[in-house]
Motif scaffolding. Structure first.
Motif, PDB file in Angstrom:
ATOM      1  N   ASP A  57       0.860  -1.194   0.000  1.00 18.02           N
ATOM      2  CA  ASP A  57       0.000   0.000   0.000  1.00 18.02           C
ATOM      3  C   ASP A  57       0.894   1.240   0.000  1.00 18.02           C
ATOM      4  OD1 ASP A  57      -1.968   1.890   0.211  1.00 18.02           O
ATOM      5  OD2 ASP A  57      -2.710   1.231   2.154  1.00 18.02           O
ATOM      6  N   ILE A  58       1.346   1.623  -1.158  1.00 20.67           N
ATOM      7  CA  ILE A  58       2.314   2.712  -1.309  1.00 20.67           C
ATOM      8  C   ILE A  58       1.748   4.036  -0.812  1.00 20.67           C
ATOM      9  CG2 ILE A  58       3.595   4.106  -2.994  1.00 20.67           C
ATOM     10  CD1 ILE A  58       3.830   1.522  -4.681  1.00 20.67           C
ATOM     11  N   ASN A  59       0.512   4.348  -1.188  1.00 21.72           N
ATOM     12  CA  ASN A  59      -0.047   5.654  -0.825  1.00 21.72           C
ATOM     13  C   ASN A  59      -0.888   5.612   0.447  1.00 21.72           C
ATOM     14  OD1 ASN A  59      -2.134   4.233  -1.976  1.00 21.72           O
ATOM     15  ND2 ASN A  59      -2.808   5.872  -3.312  1.00 21.72           N
ATOM     16  N   HIS A  60      -0.868   4.512   1.164  1.00 21.13           N
ATOM     17  CA  HIS A  60      -1.489   4.391   2.488  1.00 21.13           C
ATOM     18  C   HIS A  60      -2.981   4.722   2.481  1.00 21.13           C
ATOM     19  CE1 HIS A  60       2.683   4.068   3.633  1.00 21.13           C
ATOM     20  NE2 HIS A  60       2.917   5.285   3.172  1.00 21.13           N
ATOM     21  N   ASP A  61      -3.697   4.247   1.450  1.00 25.10           N
ATOM     22  CA  ASP A  61      -5.137   4.499   1.381  1.00 25.10           C
ATOM     23  C   ASP A  61      -5.973   3.259   1.680  1.00 25.10           C
ATOM     24  OD1 ASP A  61      -4.685   2.997  -0.894  1.00 25.10           O
ATOM     25  OD2 ASP A  61      -5.728   4.366  -2.258  1.00 25.10           O
ATOM     26  N   GLY A  62      -5.324   2.172   2.110  1.00 27.37           N
ATOM     27  CA  GLY A  62      -6.035   0.944   2.418  1.00 27.37           C
ATOM     28  C   GLY A  62      -6.190   0.013   1.230  1.00 27.37           C
ATOM     29  N   CYS A  94       9.953   2.957  -2.434  1.00 23.95           N
ATOM     30  CA  CYS A  94       8.931   3.856  -1.889  1.00 23.95           C
ATOM     31  C   CYS A  94       9.298   4.185  -0.449  1.00 23.95           C
ATOM     32  CB  CYS A  94       7.537   3.248  -1.995  1.00 23.95           C
ATOM     33  SG  CYS A  94       7.281   1.764  -1.040  1.00 23.95           S
ATOM     34  N   TYR A  95       8.631   5.172   0.085  1.00 20.58           N
ATOM     35  CA  TYR A  95       8.899   5.606   1.443  1.00 20.58           C
ATOM     36  C   TYR A  95       7.838   5.063   2.380  1.00 20.58           C
ATOM     37  CZ  TYR A  95      12.490   8.716  -0.262  1.00 20.58           C
ATOM     38  OH  TYR A  95      13.639   9.198  -0.819  1.00 20.58           O
ATOM     39  N   LYS A  96       8.237   4.807   3.624  1.00 17.36           N
ATOM     40  CA  LYS A  96       7.302   4.272   4.614  1.00 17.36           C
ATOM     41  C   LYS A  96       6.174   5.242   4.902  1.00 17.36           C
ATOM     42  CE  LYS A  96      10.264   1.096   7.114  1.00 17.36           C
ATOM     43  NZ  LYS A  96      10.778   0.680   8.411  1.00 17.36           N
ATOM     44  N   LYS A  97       6.438   6.528   4.779  1.00 16.89           N
ATOM     45  CA  LYS A  97       5.431   7.546   5.092  1.00 16.89           C
ATOM     46  C   LYS A  97       5.306   8.523   3.933  1.00 16.89           C
ATOM     47  CE  LYS A  97       6.508   7.397  10.011  1.00 16.89           C
ATOM     48  NZ  LYS A  97       7.082   8.140  11.127  1.00 16.89           N
ATOM     49  N   GLY A  98       4.180   9.184   3.861  1.00 14.70           N
ATOM     50  CA  GLY A  98       3.990  10.256   2.890  1.00 14.70           C
ATOM     51  C   GLY A  98       3.410   9.834   1.559  1.00 14.70           C
ATOM     52  N   LYS A 164       7.948  15.839   2.407  1.00 14.78           N
ATOM     53  CA  LYS A 164       6.953  14.982   1.743  1.00 14.78           C
ATOM     54  C   LYS A 164       6.999  13.547   2.248  1.00 14.78           C
ATOM     55  CE  LYS A 164       4.502  17.296  -1.209  1.00 14.78           C
ATOM     56  NZ  LYS A 164       3.058  17.372  -1.066  1.00 14.78           N
ATOM     57  N   THR A 165       8.193  13.058   2.572  1.00 15.86           N
ATOM     58  CA  THR A 165       8.341  11.673   3.024  1.00 15.86           C
ATOM     59  C   THR A 165       8.319  11.573   4.550  1.00 15.86           C
ATOM     60  OG1 THR A 165      10.749  11.804   3.030  1.00 15.86           O
ATOM     61  CG2 THR A 165       9.686  11.052   0.989  1.00 15.86           C
ATOM     62  N   ARG A 166       8.081  12.693   5.181  1.00 20.07           N
ATOM     63  CA  ARG A 166       8.069  12.769   6.656  1.00 20.07           C
ATOM     64  C   ARG A 166       9.348  12.174   7.235  1.00 20.07           C
ATOM     65  NH1 ARG A 166       2.080  10.595   6.848  1.00 20.07           N
ATOM     66  NH2 ARG A 166       1.089  12.317   5.783  1.00 20.07           N
ATOM     67  N   THR A 170      13.379   4.606   2.887  1.00 27.76           N
ATOM     68  CA  THR A 170      12.817   3.954   1.706  1.00 27.76           C
ATOM     69  C   THR A 170      12.641   2.465   1.965  1.00 27.76           C
ATOM     70  OG1 THR A 170      14.998   3.612   0.751  1.00 27.76           O
ATOM     71  CG2 THR A 170      13.788   5.564   0.029  1.00 27.76           C
ATOM     72  N   ILE A 171      11.710   1.899   1.222  1.00 28.23           N
ATOM     73  CA  ILE A 171      11.460   0.463   1.258  1.00 28.23           C
ATOM     74  C   ILE A 171      11.726  -0.054  -0.152  1.00 28.23           C
ATOM     75  CG2 ILE A 171       9.726  -1.332   1.594  1.00 28.23           C
ATOM     76  CD1 ILE A 171       8.164   0.695   3.285  1.00 28.23           C
ATOM     77  N   GLU A 172      12.586  -1.031  -0.261  1.00 29.12           N
ATOM     78  CA  GLU A 172      12.845  -1.659  -1.555  1.00 29.12           C
ATOM     79  C   GLU A 172      11.792  -2.749  -1.758  1.00 29.12           C
ATOM     80  OE1 GLU A 172      15.285  -0.666  -3.662  1.00 29.12           O
ATOM     81  OE2 GLU A 172      15.802   0.882  -2.212  1.00 29.12           O
ATOM     82  N   PRO A 173      11.361  -2.970  -2.977  1.00 34.42           N
ATOM     83  CA  PRO A 173      10.387  -4.045  -3.235  1.00 34.42           C
ATOM     84  C   PRO A 173      10.905  -5.406  -2.778  1.00 34.42           C
ATOM     85  CG  PRO A 173      10.595  -2.632  -5.153  1.00 34.42           C
ATOM     86  CD  PRO A 173      11.677  -2.232  -4.202  1.00 34.42           C
ATOM     87  N   LYS A 174      10.000  -6.202  -2.233  1.00 29.73           N
ATOM     88  CA  LYS A 174      10.298  -7.585  -1.851  1.00 29.73           C
ATOM     89  C   LYS A 174       9.679  -8.462  -2.925  1.00 29.73           C
ATOM     90  CE  LYS A 174      10.442  -6.350   2.947  1.00 29.73           C
ATOM     91  NZ  LYS A 174       9.545  -5.751   3.884  1.00 29.73           N
TER      92      LYS A 174
END
Length: 188
Positions: A57-62, A94-98, A164-166, A170-174
């Motif tokens: 969930d990259i954009n944290h919208d569920g 991607c970033y954990k936040k933002g 923007k990333t608070r 970063t998170i690398e794809p698994k």
């Protein structure tokens, strides 16, 4: 006595209504999430078992986004009631936040970093950095920084990305191979 009983029944009904009846936003998010997962499974089943994928969930919208790598990297996401696709042929994180994600590329002495968000059903570039130092050209300008298409200083660029990333990591794809077992295990 009747007024007290009616008041008590109304109070209990109100409390039960708040507890039992789910919030419409929650129902919409669950519905979007279920639709997205169903479509992602179809996409992955047709991709072949040599393809790799990652759901997050990259954009944290569920609602999960799907990253598919089968020679090129594609991002599938749910926007405006349907699954949409953006192509990325380079490294991705991607970033954990933002809700910010980024892609990196290097070719013929040029390096590019682009930072994106998913907004209003579209993938949008919010900032980028280009560096032509490796070209060996006399006209090379070195690192250049942009926010919303406007050239800015390195400090302003770094401050913007940090905000923007608070200030998250970063998170690398698994990556997982697109086998039936992995699809059922990781697209849930």
């Amino acid at each position: 006595m009747v007024k007290k009983l009616i008041s008590l029944l109304l109070a209990v009904s109100l409390i039960l209504g708040v507890i039992i009846i789910p919030n419409s936003n929650t129902v919409q998010a669950e519905s979007k999430a279920a639709k997205a997962k169903k479509e992602y499974k179809k996409i992955l089943r047709s991709a072949g078992s040599s393809a790799e994928f990652w759901c997050y969930d990259i954009n944290h919208d569920g609602v999960l986004e799907l990253l598919l790598n089968d020679g090129a990297t594609r991002l599938y996401y749910y926007g405006k009631n349907k699954i949409k696709k953006s192509n990325f042929s380079y490294a991705f994180a991607c970033y954990k936040k933002g809700g910010v994600f980024c892609s990196y590329s290097a070719s013929s002495g040029y390096e590019t970093e682009r930072y994106y968000i998913i907004s209003n059903g579209k993938v949008k570039v919010i900032a980028s950095k280009t560096d032509d130092s490796g070209t060996g050209s006399a006209s090379a300008e070195g690192p250049q920084y942009y926010i919303a298409g406007k050239k800015v200083s390195e400090d302003k660029f770094n401050s913007y990305i940090k905000a923007k990333t608070r200030n998250s990591k970063t998170i690398e794809p698994k990556w997982h191979t697109a086998t039936k077992a992995n699809i059922n295990r990781y697209v849930k």
